[in-house]
Every structure is written in structure tokens, then in C-alpha cells.
Scaffold this motif. Structure first.
Motif, short mmCIF file in Angstrom:
data_model
loop_
_atom_site.label_atom_id
_atom_site.label_comp_id
_atom_site.label_asym_id
_atom_site.label_seq_id
_atom_site.Cartn_x
_atom_site.Cartn_y
_atom_site.Cartn_z
N GLU A 22 -1.28 -4.65 9.22
CA GLU A 22 -0.08 -4.13 8.56
C GLU A 22 -0.19 -4.29 7.05
O GLU A 22 0.19 -3.40 6.29
CB GLU A 22 1.16 -4.86 9.09
CG GLU A 22 1.53 -4.49 10.50
CD GLU A 22 2.67 -5.35 11.04
OE1 GLU A 22 3.24 -6.17 10.28
OE2 GLU A 22 3.00 -5.19 12.22
N LYS A 24 -2.93 -4.40 5.26
CA LYS A 24 -3.92 -3.45 4.75
C LYS A 24 -3.36 -2.03 4.68
O LYS A 24 -3.73 -1.25 3.80
CB LYS A 24 -5.18 -3.47 5.63
CG LYS A 24 -6.03 -4.69 5.42
CD LYS A 24 -7.28 -4.63 6.28
CE LYS A 24 -8.18 -5.82 6.04
NZ LYS A 24 -9.38 -5.78 6.89
N ARG A 25 -2.46 -1.70 5.61
CA ARG A 25 -1.86 -0.36 5.61
C ARG A 25 -0.63 -0.29 4.71
O ARG A 25 0.09 0.69 4.69
CB ARG A 25 -1.47 0.03 7.04
CG ARG A 25 -2.65 0.28 7.96
CD ARG A 25 -2.22 0.81 9.32
NE ARG A 25 -1.27 -0.05 10.02
CZ ARG A 25 -1.61 -1.07 10.82
NH1 ARG A 25 -2.89 -1.35 11.02
NH2 ARG A 25 -0.69 -1.78 11.43
N ASP A 26 -0.36 -1.37 3.98
CA ASP A 26 0.77 -1.46 3.05
C ASP A 26 2.10 -1.35 3.80
O ASP A 26 3.05 -0.74 3.33
CB ASP A 26 0.68 -0.40 1.95
CG ASP A 26 1.46 -0.80 0.71
OD1 ASP A 26 1.67 -2.01 0.49
OD2 ASP A 26 1.88 0.10 -0.04
N GLU A 27 2.17 -1.94 4.99
CA GLU A 27 3.38 -1.94 5.80
C GLU A 27 4.09 -3.29 5.76
O GLU A 27 4.99 -3.54 6.54
CB GLU A 27 3.04 -1.60 7.25
CG GLU A 27 2.49 -0.21 7.45
CD GLU A 27 2.02 0.03 8.87
OE1 GLU A 27 2.01 -0.92 9.69
OE2 GLU A 27 1.65 1.17 9.19
#
Length: 108
Positions: A22, A24-27
Motif C-alpha cells: 500500500e 509503494k502504491r501511495d495508498e
């Protein structure tokens, strides 16, 4: 070294990898700078209070009145409010029916 087969460890590892994914996915959750934190106003956010919000006050009651209210169990403050509303608000508004609180409704 052999890998642990403990279910708790496996669950923790999966949750950790999910969390890293999450991020890394900017979540991930927003990170606030010290300036943003300092600029934030104290108290409740704007628009989060009701238009007919209650007002805090202090009232002095006879010991016997307070004891009788509390003896009826939890919710004594709501019962006192309802009794005051019935006496004063209902008389001030002809034809108005007193509101029933949740505690009064559940006791019937």
C-alpha cells in the motif's frame, strides 16, 4: 534455518507485506508536516456540531432530588432533562407534545 510455520507469524508477515505494498502504491495515510499540524484549529471540525446542540450548565439540586434521580439508575440526567422539558417547554408551546428520549422509550 527453517521457516516458522506458526499461523500468527504467517498472518503478521502477510499484513506487513500488504502494508508495504500500500505504501509503494501511495495508498497510505496522509503525513502531516509540523506546519500543517500547527495551523490546525483546536476543537471540533467546522460543520460537525448540531444546530440544536446542548449547552453545558451547572445546577444545584437538593440532595433528596438528586438521590431520587440517581436511584432510578443510569440515564438520570436524561430523565431530569425530559422532566424539565415537559414542564417548561411544553407549556411554552401550546399544542406541543414533549419529546421522548431513548431511555424513556425503552423503559415502556
Amino acid at each position: 534455518m527453517s521457516e516458522h510455520r506458526d499461523p500468527e507469524i504467517a498472518e503478521f508477515k502477510a499484513a506487513l507485506l500488504s502494508s508495504i505494498g500500500e505504501a509503494k502504491r501511495d495508498e497510505h495515510a496522509a503525513v502531516h508536516t509540523p506546519a500543517q499540524i500547527e495551523a490546525r484549529k483546536r476543537g471540533r471540525p467546522a460543520g460537525s456540531t448540531r444546530a440544536d446542540a446542548k449547552v453545558s450548565t451547572t445546577i444545584r439540586l437538593d440532595a433528596a432530588v438528586l438521590e431520587a434521580l440517581k436511584a432510578a439508575g443510569p440515564g438520570w440526567q436524561t430523565r431530569a432533562k425530559d422532566a424539565l422539558r415537559e414542564v417548561f417547554v411544553a407549556k411554552a408551546t401550546p399544542g406541543a407534545r414533549p419529546r421522548r428520549s431513548r431511555t424513556t422509550a425503552t423503559q415502556d
